[in-house]
Design an enzyme around this catalytic site. Structure first.
Site, PDB file in Angstrom:
ATOM      1  N   THR A   1      22.912  56.752  68.463  1.00 33.72           N
ATOM      2  CA  THR A   1      22.403  55.935  67.364  1.00 33.72           C
ATOM      3  C   THR A   1      20.962  55.525  67.612  1.00 33.72           C
ATOM      4  OG1 THR A   1      24.662  55.139  67.024  1.00 33.72           O
ATOM      5  CG2 THR A   1      22.915  53.926  65.923  1.00 33.72           C
TER       6      THR A   1
ATOM      7  N   TYR B   1      31.162  58.083  78.695  1.00 36.43           N
ATOM      8  CA  TYR B   1      31.195  58.249  77.239  1.00 36.43           C
ATOM      9  C   TYR B   1      31.972  59.513  76.927  1.00 36.43           C
ATOM     10  CZ  TYR B   1      29.202  58.282  72.458  1.00 36.43           C
ATOM     11  OH  TYR B   1      29.007  58.277  71.101  1.00 36.43           O
TER      12      TYR B   1
ATOM     13  N   LYS C   1      33.509  54.461  77.090  1.00 32.76           N
ATOM     14  CA  LYS C   1      33.327  54.385  75.641  1.00 32.76           C
ATOM     15  C   LYS C   1      34.190  55.492  75.066  1.00 32.76           C
ATOM     16  CE  LYS C   1      30.114  54.677  71.763  1.00 32.76           C
ATOM     17  NZ  LYS C   1      28.728  54.938  71.299  1.00 32.76           N
TER      18      LYS C   1
ATOM     19  N   ILE D   1      31.841  49.355  71.320  1.00 29.85           N
ATOM     20  CA  ILE D   1      30.424  49.709  71.265  1.00 29.85           C
ATOM     21  C   ILE D   1      30.210  50.227  69.864  1.00 29.85           C
ATOM     22  CG2 ILE D   1      28.594  51.186  72.158  1.00 29.85           C
ATOM     23  CD1 ILE D   1      29.979  51.092  74.877  1.00 29.85           C
TER      24      ILE D   1
END
EC number: 4.3.3.7
Length: 285
Positions: free
Chosen positions: A46, A134, A162, A202
């Site tokens: 992002t 992640y 995540k 998150i």
């Protein structure tokens, strides 16, 4: 360790495409002081990490660390498809002021689980910072298999995940058998994952509804499941608009501009939000 509500922060740009460090500081302070956030993830997807340079990534960490001080935890996205490069970014992030690292599975080359595990261990060994793995096979093409996660959980620096695998059974097993902090990387699954022992989220939509997410988790913590469900359902239109129409960063920057918060354009190859999406976001305000 990092709180419950973390936002995967966009990287504001000037209209000419340069990184807007003043804007990054303003937005970070807003998210922490008014937006309900315990922490920020910088230089993630992002944050348009695929199109920012290493020097830009470092400057963003330093600027945001200066802006928020000890009022929030800062995780730096350092994952790449090169172990050597990832280690370099990890060391850079530590020096720049990050409190932890977010490390994505190496992408495109599709390493074996042995290669994935070696990549994470090398990165975790490179600094004194805690590491959040992640797991997002939809983007990387390679999941972190459950047995790999169980082995990595024994590493002192590996503290969390995540989770974007969208496999609650696998997540539930790792949560039950380890001390890893599981953060939902899918906003629509924040409450389901939290209800089976997750640590929080998150979030991308947290740029505009961080306080609402916090209220949902507060309700669950108080045992008010009906209120938690009501707030979850209330979030669905925002999640749908930001996360399913066009890339999340595109929609998020459009939503921030509607709120007169720093955002700026996206970098190519991303394209700006369509008029239809902008209008949908305007109706959500």
């Amino acid at each position: 360790m990092f709180g419950r509500v973390l936002v995967a922060m966009i990287t504001p740009f000037h209209e000419n495409g340069d990184v807007d460090l003043d804007g990054a500081q303003e937005l970070a302070a807003h998210l922490v002081d008014e937006g309900g956030c315990d922490g920020l993830v910088l230089n993630g997807t992002t944050g348009e990490a695929p199109t920012t340079t290493d020097a830009e990534k470092e400057s963003v960490i330093r600027a945001v660390a200066e802006a928020v001080g000890d009022r929030a935890h800062l995780l730096a996205g350092v994952g790449t498809n090169s172990t050597r490069h990832t280690v370099e970014l990890a060391r850079q992030a530590e020096k720049a002021g990050a409190n932890g690292l977010l490390v994505v599975t190496p992408y495109y080359s599709r390493p074996t689980q042995e290669g994935v595990e070696n990549h994470f261990r090398a990165t975790a060994d490179a600094t004194g910072l805690p590491v959040v793995l992640y797991d997002i096979p939809g983007r990387t093409a390679t999941p972190i298999e459950t047995e790999t996660l169980l082995r990595l959980a024994a590493h002192e620096q590996v503290v969390g995940v995540k989770d974007c695998k969208v496999d609650l059974l696998a997540s539930a097993r790792v949560i039950a058998e380890t001390g890893l902090l599981f953060y939902s990387g899918n906003d629509e699954l924040t409450l389901p994952l939290y209800s089976i022992g997750g640590a929080g989220v998150i979030s991308t939509v947290g740029h505009v509804v961080g306080n609402e997410i916090r209220a949902m988790l507060d309700a669950f913590d108080k045992g008010d499941n009906a209120e938690a469900l009501r707030l979850h359902q209330q979030l669905l239109p925002t999640i749908t608009a930001i996360m399913t129409r066009e890339p999340g960063v595109v929609a998020t920057k459009a939503a921030l501009r509607l709120r007169n918060l720093p955002a700026g354009p996206v970098r190519a190859p991303l394209a700006e939000a369509t008029p239809g999406l902008v209008e949908e976001l305007r109706q959500l305000r």
